[in-house]
Enzyme design. Sequence first.
Site, PDB file in Angstrom:
ATOM      1  N   ASP A 284       0.867  -1.169   0.000  1.00  0.00           N
ATOM      2  CA  ASP A 284       0.000   0.000   0.000  1.00  0.00           C
ATOM      3  C   ASP A 284       0.912   1.229   0.000  1.00  0.00           C
ATOM      4  O   ASP A 284       2.127   1.134   0.215  1.00  0.00           O
ATOM      5  CB  ASP A 284      -0.948  -0.010   1.199  1.00  0.00           C
ATOM      6  CG  ASP A 284      -2.239   0.746   0.921  1.00  0.00           C
ATOM      7  OD1 ASP A 284      -2.252   1.609   0.023  1.00  0.00           O
ATOM      8  OD2 ASP A 284      -3.248   0.483   1.600  1.00  0.00           O
TER       9      ASP A 284
ATOM     10  N   GLU B  34     -17.295  10.044   5.617  1.00  0.00           N
ATOM     11  CA  GLU B  34     -16.750   8.698   5.803  1.00  0.00           C
ATOM     12  C   GLU B  34     -15.815   8.409   4.627  1.00  0.00           C
ATOM     13  O   GLU B  34     -16.148   8.665   3.467  1.00  0.00           O
ATOM     14  CB  GLU B  34     -17.853   7.636   5.880  1.00  0.00           C
ATOM     15  CG  GLU B  34     -18.789   7.572   4.693  1.00  0.00           C
ATOM     16  CD  GLU B  34     -19.817   6.453   4.809  1.00  0.00           C
ATOM     17  OE1 GLU B  34     -19.694   5.591   5.694  1.00  0.00           O
ATOM     18  OE2 GLU B  34     -20.752   6.456   3.990  1.00  0.00           O
TER      19      GLU B  34
END
Length: 721
Positions: A247, A459
């Site tokens: 990542d 979110e």
Amino acid sequence: MEITENAALCEQYREKARKLVSQMTLEEKVSQTLHGAPAIERLGIKAYNWWNEALHGVARAGIATIFPQSIGLAATFDEDLLEKVADAISTEGRAKFNMQQEYDDTDIYKGLTFWSPNVNIFRDPRWGRGHETFGEDPYLTSRLGVRFVNGIQGHDEKHLKAAACAKHFAVHSGPEDVRHEFDAVASKQDMYETYLPAFKALVQEAHVEAVMGAYNRTNGEPCCGSKTLLKDILRDEWGFKGHVTSDCWAIKDFHEGHHVTETPVDSVAMAMNNGCDLNCGNIFVYLTEAVKQGKVDESRLDEALVNLYTTRMKLGVMDVKEENEFDKIPYSVVDSRAMHELNREVASKCVVLLKNENDILPLSKEKIKTLAVVGPNANNRRALVGNYEGTASRYVTILEGLQDYLGDDVRIMTSEGCHLYKDRVEPLAVAKDRFAETKAVCKESDAVICCIGLDSGLEGEEGDEGNAYASGDKPSLELPGVQLDLVKACVETGKPVIVVVLSGSALNLCYAQENAAAVLQGWYPGAEGGRAIAELLFGDRVPEGKLPVTFYKNTDDLPAFTDYSMENRTYRYMKTEPLYPFGYGLSYTKFEFSGLEISSENLTDDGVEVSFFVANDGKCDATATVEIYIRARANQCLSHCPNFSLKGIEKVELKAGERKRMSVHLPVEKFGLFDEDGKLMIHEGCYDIFVGDSQPDERSVELTKRAPLTGIVCAKETKAI
């Protein structure tokens, strides 16, 4: 035969990659392990940027079709549709790549390696990135994830259409604000029963080309340098043949956040030695020093490059232009009418009808003269798209969709109602400064569409620009700001209120369930979402979505967010009654199930066949979602046994009054449960099989007013599968 299944061709690519890598200097090799791999002109190698995104459409590189966010796609429970969407995404991806290559544009987000799908389990409703996933269930996530990868990678015998990536391997679902230092501790049983199945399915069934590690540690090891995950499980146990990427900037967390290494050289050595081939970021520049110091063998670096160049060869990006059919896809397919029509169809299939009191929906153009459309998400473009999105040529909000749909036939009156999360719209005004306008609009109207919820500003991922909660996670399930008061104000006018929720996760909708006339969960429905919802509200389309996550009443009974045990989490292990259960969703018609037959009383090595009738007893044509659950009765033999688990999904189109006989094979593996050592076991005793269009829990029966069909099959002995 798919390219990933063609072992001989793959070996040819690998051999060509070995010869190419053997000609590189150490510095050149290291440069090719970064996501922005530069050109090596003396070898005829063009620059290539590995970092591209296609979660629900080609992202971050200009105009593309924005399909509904992943959690909305999951609500379709439709494997075929997921592959169709992913195929459309990769078609646009290839078209954009072909155009970019023509103009020598090799920038970030311009490659064919798409870092999607996200098949992490949405285990806690507070996780901000949960809307990137396919929900809380490992079986649903596996089936949809496999077909998404099939659509991205295609079925050509020689070339991948694009390369998909299973992320984030493996135990990753928040909290976002501590992900760079957090250790997600999970039992072997939870790992194999819940957290790993989707990754295994994508590797072994879909032959996904890439796997991305997670930021966090899992059971003490940083995921992007985990021997257990990347070597023991991924390579050795599952036989993964593709490449592994970190990542983005996750490897520097080894020494800065996790403190498992002391220096950047040690961190890159840990990642490379344990199977990470590609670095999203730039820390792999330290590999030169790591090799010189003897901390990384150059042969391991060569292996990483062979993995990477094999992918590039499978994609055909190193071929002469137009040597594969995908090179011929024209840019004109991007944002085309066909894409818009598919997007609208998909958006309509995502919507979940949660309540429809006295069949108030669908509304009638003939009966409605004036319609109120209110709420902070009525005209909020950001609430259409979620995150990891592209740029649409036009965004159709709910207000715009209704205006376009109704034209001059019905008067629409509107009000923002309130701010999405603040207590006032205008900073100098008093709180609830749009409530008077909202009440006036409701008073003048025959019905009220109240659009509430969240958007990706509330979110999302840690670090997302403009996230009001900073880390991206939700502090609770409550509606932000004064939205609940807005719904109450609408209801108190006495007009029928249809609540439309746009969000990527569960919210506390208890008041709406008790007091509104209807409730729809629209997720983040994509650029065509407003049109699709308008057509649903007025009956041109019939809702068929099902909840891919549990809607809890609150978080009081949930374990701590940082607790990765599945105990009392998701429908499979929860002990309290939900507001809306996983798998729940109403239609404008009624489906009846009957005539369940099971091929054998005893569980055979091949499993069993279940057959049954599905009938459409309503007045409109519709699609039924058949859900098959299994529950082990042998609880005394098991620890941590699920309440029941989804093990089969079928979509069946039925005309009004039509009945069909269906047959579904349940392999023996679907009756297995993993023990504390991570072994799949069949236990002596009986198993219940449930067939219907909802989960077999008491709350689903209460909401749907019918129970699923039930059958029993028994295993004569306990054995490992």
